[in-house]
Enzyme design. Structure first.
Site, PDB file in Angstrom:
ATOM      1  N   LYS A  92      34.475  39.116  43.941  1.00  0.00           N
ATOM      2  CA  LYS A  92      35.166  38.114  44.026  1.00  0.00           C
ATOM      3  C   LYS A  92      35.436  37.780  45.561  1.00  0.00           C
ATOM      4  O   LYS A  92      35.781  38.315  46.743  1.00  0.00           O
ATOM      5  CB  LYS A  92      36.651  38.571  43.596  1.00  0.00           C
ATOM      6  CG  LYS A  92      37.982  37.311  43.527  1.00  0.00           C
ATOM      7  CD  LYS A  92      39.496  38.113  43.306  1.00  0.00           C
ATOM      8  CE  LYS A  92      40.603  37.395  43.130  1.00  0.00           C
ATOM      9  NZ  LYS A  92      41.699  37.686  42.801  1.00  0.00           N
ATOM     10  N   SER A 167      43.015  34.983  38.894  1.00  0.00           N
ATOM     11  CA  SER A 167      42.426  34.551  39.790  1.00  0.00           C
ATOM     12  C   SER A 167      40.523  34.681  39.960  1.00  0.00           C
ATOM     13  O   SER A 167      40.013  34.280  40.831  1.00  0.00           O
ATOM     14  CB  SER A 167      42.720  34.788  41.295  1.00  0.00           C
ATOM     15  OG  SER A 167      43.153  35.530  41.471  1.00  0.00           O
ATOM     16  N   SER A 191      45.525  39.116  38.058  1.00  0.00           N
ATOM     17  CA  SER A 191      44.413  38.107  37.950  1.00  0.00           C
ATOM     18  C   SER A 191      42.779  39.286  37.606  1.00  0.00           C
ATOM     19  O   SER A 191      41.748  38.457  37.919  1.00  0.00           O
ATOM     20  CB  SER A 191      44.226  38.019  39.819  1.00  0.00           C
ATOM     21  OG  SER A 191      45.357  36.875  39.814  1.00  0.00           O
TER      22      SER A 191
END
Length: 510
Positions: A92, A167, A191
């Site tokens: 990420k 996210s 997330s």
């Protein structure tokens, strides 16, 4: 840092309303400039003793990126062997990979290149994994939808017009599409679990502090989590085995905290007692189709010999409001005003990132996403008018909220509920009104966010499909019993099977 002039000190004294007499300004100017000389000493010492140098690493813009899920691609390897040898991992893009650009989905970070690997990246490379690239995440990670990243929306391989969830949007989309074997996600309000649910893969939010957050862009120190996103529970367990344990640099972690072999712990030696949380099925936007899929999943486990009983936890419905206060005031104080890291804690900071982001967002605060603007407005107003008392009250209420879950977990091995009350919603159009952009970013967090407040481990697994879209079932367990949560999730998975996303390339060529 340039030393202040006398007029600068006079202006600052007036701005702060310090009541310094004009005749004393020379004294304060001399004392202040003398004091600030220590900053130059620290700069020199830091550069001489501990300042890192970024390694030279190859990276490239993604050549083929139909899901919008890659930020940059790499082929970084560490050891040739290890428990994750041969596994390709997406990281990420709020997690530092030294020498590789980090954007964190935001114009306020675009152009920053970290100099040091995050602890989780070091552990992945040491375990034989290949870092395949940085996966796109939402703007400063403050969205549960996949439409706020400044590189463009991330598309769900199940339906390219729908959100992949955020996210950790790119991480889940890439795992679901089979473009990587594993991915790192981050979780402050859901997330990891939100995109895992929407994309039909496994996402595990560990117990707070189990996985070091060192080297990841923070939002709020009491909410920050990193964890695995994977195709199966066994894959998530293998990744967690590598990631878990204290690194001595992250104050979120207990000293001496260690993980175990979570793969070995997957096999149950007895039947489960499952508490089915009634309030998890009764959110304001609960989709009956989602509820039906999760209830059928629970029934399939009882048919296999496990025990499931409905349990009321009224405090669960208060969790989202408690999270609102902590995340908004806390993120305003730390992520915005404190330039992500904030101050007043012992551990590893990234001063380069703080200076880069702090300078860049102040040059153009309008570059913030709509959700971050909402946080800045709400948090600044609350802090100026409540002086942090609201945050303090919410933080103290954590004990009551956690006790409500712990009371139920004294009777049951795990608690279950829908990960999200809905399936993946449509991605807002480029000209969507602000209310739709904000609404789509925050509409799904009511079941996930409370466990970021309390720190309980929580794992989302695919429970089936509703209307052709994946539905997630969330398994929650006692703090530091990540092994028990993953074992229960594995039991569900063995009964329910896994999901395979359709070939989205056919949709693109249709």
């Amino acid at each position: 840092m340039e030393l202040p002039s006398r007029s600068a000190i006079e202006g600052l004294a007036g701005e702060l309303r310090l009541g310094i007499a004009p005749g004393d300004l020379d004294v304060y100017h001399a004392a202040t400039t003398g004091l600030l000389g220590s900053w130059a000493v620290v700069d020199d010492l830091y550069d001489a003793e501990v300042a890192p140098t970024a390694p030279r690493r190859e990276w490239s813009e993604p050549a083929d990126n139909p899901l919008g899920a890659w930020y940059v691609t790499t082929e970084l390897t560490g050891r040739p062997d290890g428990p994750l040898a041969g596994r390709r991992v997406a990281v990420k893009d709020n997690v530092a990979v030294a020498g590789v650009p980090m954007m964190n989905g935001s114009e306020t970070v675009r152009g920053f290149v970290p100099k040091v690997d995050a602890t989780v990246v070091t552990r992945l490379l040491d375990a034989g994994a290949t870092i395949a690239g940085k996966s796109v995440c939402e703007d400063l990670c403050f969205s549960g939808g996949s439409h706020t990243a400044k590189t463009g929306p991330i598309r769900n391989p199940w339906d390219l017009d729908r959100t992949s969830g955020g996210s950790s949007s790119g991480s889940a989309a890439l795992v679901a599409a089979g473009e990587v074997d594993l991915a790192i996600g981050g979780d402050q309000g859901g997330s990891i679990r939100i995109p895992a649910s929407f994309c039909g893969v496994v996402g595990h939010k560990p117990t707070f502090g189990l996985v070091p957050y060192t080297g990841a862009f923070p939002i709020e120190q009491t909410l920050d989590h990193l964890g695995p996103i994977a195709p199966t529970v066994a894959d998530a367990a293998a990744m967690l085995t590598v990631l878990a344990g204290a690194d001595g640099k992250d104050p979120r972690q207990l000293i001496g905290l260690a993980g175990i072999d979570y793969v070995e712990a997957l096999e149950l030696d007895r039947g489960l007692r499952i508490g089915v949380v009634a309030e998890g099925f009764d959110q304001a936007n609960s989709d009956p189709g989602v509820n039906a899929v999760v209830r059928r999943a629970v029934e399939s486990l009882t048919a296999a010999g496990h025990v499931a009983e409905e349990v009321p936890i009224p405090w669960h419905k208060h969790g989202a409001a408690i999270w609102d206060v902590i995340s908004v005031e806390g993120a305003t104080w730390q992520m915005v005003q404190g330039n992500a890291y904030g101050l007043n804690w012992k551990g590893a900071y990234d001063p380069d990132q703080m200076a880069f982001y702090g300078r860049q967002w102040r040059q153009d605060p309008s570059a913030f996403s709509e959700t971050v603007k909402l946080v800045a407005l709400g948090g600044t107003y609350a802090l100026r008018n409540g002086y942090g008392a609201g945050y303090a009250k919410a933080r103290n209420l954590e004990r009551v909220l956690a006790a409500a879950y712990d009371t139920a977990l004294a009777t049951y091995d795990v608690l279950v509920m829908p990960t999200l009350p809905i399936t993946a919603s449509p991605i807002p159009s480029e000209d969507a009104p602000v209310e739709e952009i904000i609404g789509r970013a925050l509409e799904m967090v009511s079941n996930t966010a409370p466990f970021d407040v309390t720190g309980h481990p929580a794992c989302s697994i695919p429970a089936g499909l509703s209307g052709g879209l994946p539905v997630g079932l969330m398994v929650v367990g006692r703090k530091h019993d990540d092994a028990g949560v993953l074992a229960a999730a594995h039991a569900f998975e063995r009964t329910l099977g896994t999901l395979t996303a359709p070939d989205y390339h056919k949709e693109l060529s249709a």
